[in-house]
Design a protein around this motif. Structure first.
Motif, mmCIF file in Angstrom:
data_model
loop_
_atom_site.group_PDB
_atom_site.id
_atom_site.type_symbol
_atom_site.label_atom_id
_atom_site.label_comp_id
_atom_site.label_asym_id
_atom_site.label_seq_id
_atom_site.Cartn_x
_atom_site.Cartn_y
_atom_site.Cartn_z
ATOM 1 N N ASP A 72 -15.645 13.566 11.257
ATOM 2 C CA ASP A 72 -14.239 13.152 11.199
ATOM 3 C C ASP A 72 -13.586 13.197 12.571
ATOM 4 O O ASP A 72 -12.684 12.407 12.874
ATOM 5 N N ILE B 240 -13.472 9.880 14.465
ATOM 6 C CA ILE B 240 -12.693 8.763 13.932
ATOM 7 C C ILE B 240 -11.297 8.806 14.558
ATOM 8 O O ILE B 240 -10.551 9.762 14.370
ATOM 9 N N SER C 145 -7.595 8.428 14.928
ATOM 10 C CA SER C 145 -6.500 8.305 13.960
ATOM 11 C C SER C 145 -5.349 7.460 14.491
ATOM 12 O O SER C 145 -4.527 6.967 13.717
ATOM 13 N N PRO D 162 -6.343 1.961 6.949
ATOM 14 C CA PRO D 162 -7.608 2.280 6.280
ATOM 15 C C PRO D 162 -7.621 3.680 5.672
ATOM 16 O O PRO D 162 -7.060 4.615 6.261
ATOM 17 N N PRO D 163 -8.269 3.847 4.530
ATOM 18 C CA PRO D 163 -8.298 5.154 3.872
ATOM 19 C C PRO D 163 -9.008 6.223 4.691
ATOM 20 O O PRO D 163 -8.685 7.412 4.580
ATOM 21 N N TYR D 164 -9.952 5.818 5.555
ATOM 22 C CA TYR D 164 -10.700 6.822 6.323
ATOM 23 C C TYR D 164 -9.883 7.456 7.445
ATOM 24 O O TYR D 164 -10.343 8.386 8.097
ATOM 25 N N LEU D 165 -8.656 6.973 7.682
ATOM 26 C CA LEU D 165 -7.798 7.633 8.666
ATOM 27 C C LEU D 165 -7.230 8.944 8.114
ATOM 28 O O LEU D 165 -6.740 9.784 8.873
ATOM 29 N N ASN D 166 -7.268 9.082 6.785
ATOM 30 C CA ASN D 166 -6.851 10.337 6.131
ATOM 31 C C ASN D 166 -5.459 10.784 6.550
ATOM 32 O O ASN D 166 -5.217 11.965 6.832
ATOM 33 N N PHE E 160 -13.605 -2.392 3.260
ATOM 34 C CA PHE E 160 -13.759 -0.939 3.334
ATOM 35 C C PHE E 160 -14.840 -0.409 2.392
ATOM 36 O O PHE E 160 -15.134 0.785 2.407
ATOM 37 N N GLN F 192 -18.391 1.717 10.013
ATOM 38 C CA GLN F 192 -18.737 2.793 9.097
ATOM 39 C C GLN F 192 -20.236 2.802 8.773
ATOM 40 O O GLN F 192 -20.878 1.750 8.733
ATOM 41 N N SER G 146 -22.399 0.218 5.846
ATOM 42 C CA SER G 146 -21.455 -0.877 5.634
ATOM 43 C C SER G 146 -22.103 -2.227 5.916
ATOM 44 O O SER G 146 -23.071 -2.335 6.682
ATOM 45 N N LEU H 163 -14.344 3.464 14.576
ATOM 46 C CA LEU H 163 -13.623 2.758 13.516
ATOM 47 C C LEU H 163 -12.357 2.065 14.032
ATOM 48 O O LEU H 163 -12.257 1.750 15.213
#
Length: 408
Positions: A22, A25, A27, A181-185, A243, A365, A368, A399
């Motif tokens: 994480d 990635i 943000s 994107p959801p992976y940015l949390n 995604f 990702q 993917s 990402l």
């Protein structure tokens, strides 16, 4: 499926997995977009570390840049149940227009329009419309959302409002959020409304940014132009499927999502005759350019060219046309200034590129379809891993808001 297609469809997605902490990635983007890092992979496989603002000097002198001009819409809408809006929170994520099906016409609608949507907290929305009283450009608007049909894990939702002076685009611009994107949390922030748009975005329709374009700044474009490298535009509206990781063991079990593409007649004519090396900005531009080649091949066979099936390029009946021949066939198959279709193209190792000679892209990702696309371009199935290992060891950022690659 013939033998070649069987081999490609049998590729195991576990071969395209890698550990991505994480912490790697990004943000948020850098304050100066073109100061990000750029990993250059040349045709001989050599890797070079550079910075994105050096891109104009790294491009071949005979290159032609092709960019995706799609713009991310405020696709995430939130409603609360109940007359006093105190009930359960229902999130509606707009994916693509259903009625009217044309993006521009739907955005311009002054009356009801329907969209295919993901619905969050769907179990709490059993029946009846959701309502919201909003103000759009100083005008009071009573907005309703009614679920009229379920389609798999999505729903068709009809939006209606009581003020014909207000368009649907104005409504979502007012109450919607940019769907990062959801992976940015993290939740969407005000800065994302500009950070998550490219410099050349002006055609509304995407639910995700073509992120390779995020690194471009006016000075990079000006220097590219000064070096005599032309820039062209096309449109692919990025869908939420971008995604989705491949969940099947082999890629043959993965159903590619459909995405809207639009390419001008002028660009198709140029591709039919150009000697320049086409360098696509982002995987969305790659998919569009390669798709129109195959749609031209389909046109030469008298087939329906409204949708490109994901496995058509690997078909034993696929004609072997030059780029010029495919573009000429496509030009003869439609009228007007823009060619519009949908693509489900799957680009995986074993695919033969017909249009694209270089690409600017981000780090993708694990597991993917975008990583498969990059591997196919490199041509050496394990080659992507060397590049990604270099980036991980060298503290590159990954990402959407991360660093970039130039593949030649």
């Amino acid at each position: 499926m013939d033998e070649i297609l069987d081999e490609i469809a049998g590729i195991r997605i576990e071969e395209y997995d890698y550990p991505l902490p994480d912490s790697r990635i990004a943000s948020h983007p850098l304050a100066e977009r073109d100061r990000c890092r750029l990993l250059v992979r040349r045709a001989d496989g050599c890797l070079e570390d550079a910075r994105f603002d050096a891109l104009p000097d790294l491009l071949p002198s005979d290159a032609m840049l092709v960019c995706n001009n799609t713009r991310v819409i405020n696709a995430r809408l939130r409603f609360r149940k109940g007359a006093d809006a105190s009930g359960a929170l229902i999130e509606i994520f707009c994916l693509e227009p259903v009625s009217p099906a044309d993006y521009a016409v739907s955005f311009a609608s002054s009356g009801p329009c329907s969209w295919l949507c993901f619905v969050g907290n769907s179990k709490r929305w059993k029946e009846g419309p959701l309502r919201a009283d909003i103000t759009v450009d100083g005008l009071a608007v009573a907005l309703t959302a009614t679920r009229v049909e379920r389609r798999g894990n999505a729903s068709v939702v009809e939006f209606a409002w009581d003020n014909p002076s207000v368009s649907f685009s104005s409504i979502i611009a007012t109450i919607g959020e940019i769907p990062i994107p959801p992976y940015l949390n993290r939740p969407t922030e005000k800065s994302d409304s500009t950070d998550y748009q490219t410099l050349f975005s002006h055609i509304d329709g995407s639910v995700a940014a073509p992120t390779a374009g995020l690194h471009f700044t006016p000075r990079v474009l000006e220097e590219t132009e000064r070096r005599g490298i032309p820039r062209r535009e096309l449109t692919l509206h990025v869908g939420a499927g971008t995604f989705q990781p491949v969940k099947s063991d082999t890629i043959g079990g993965h159903e590619m999502h459909s995405e809207f593409i639009s390419v001008s007649r002028a660009l198709i004519e140029e591709l039919a005759s150009t000697d320049r090396r086409v360098v696509a900005v982002g995987t969305t531009s790659v998919r569009t350019l390669e798709s129109i080649y195959h749609l031209g091949c389909m046109a030469s066979q008298g087939l329906d060219i409204s949708v490109l099936p994901q496995w058509y390029p690997y078909s034993p009946t696929h004609p072997s046309l030059s780029l010029s021949e495919a573009m000429q066939a496509l030009l003869g198959a439609f009228e007007g200034e823009d060619f519009v279709a949908s693509t489900r193209l799957m680009i995986a190792p074993g695919y033969r590129y017909r249009v694209v000679r270089g690409m600017v892209t981000n780090f993708h990702q694990p597991r993917s379809t975008l990583l498969l696309l990059v591997s196919a371009f490199i041509g050496d199935r394990p080659g992507w891993r060397e590049m990604y290992s270099h980036a991980l060891a060298g503290d590159y950022r990954f990402l959407s808001y991360g660093d970039a690659c130039l593949l030649l």
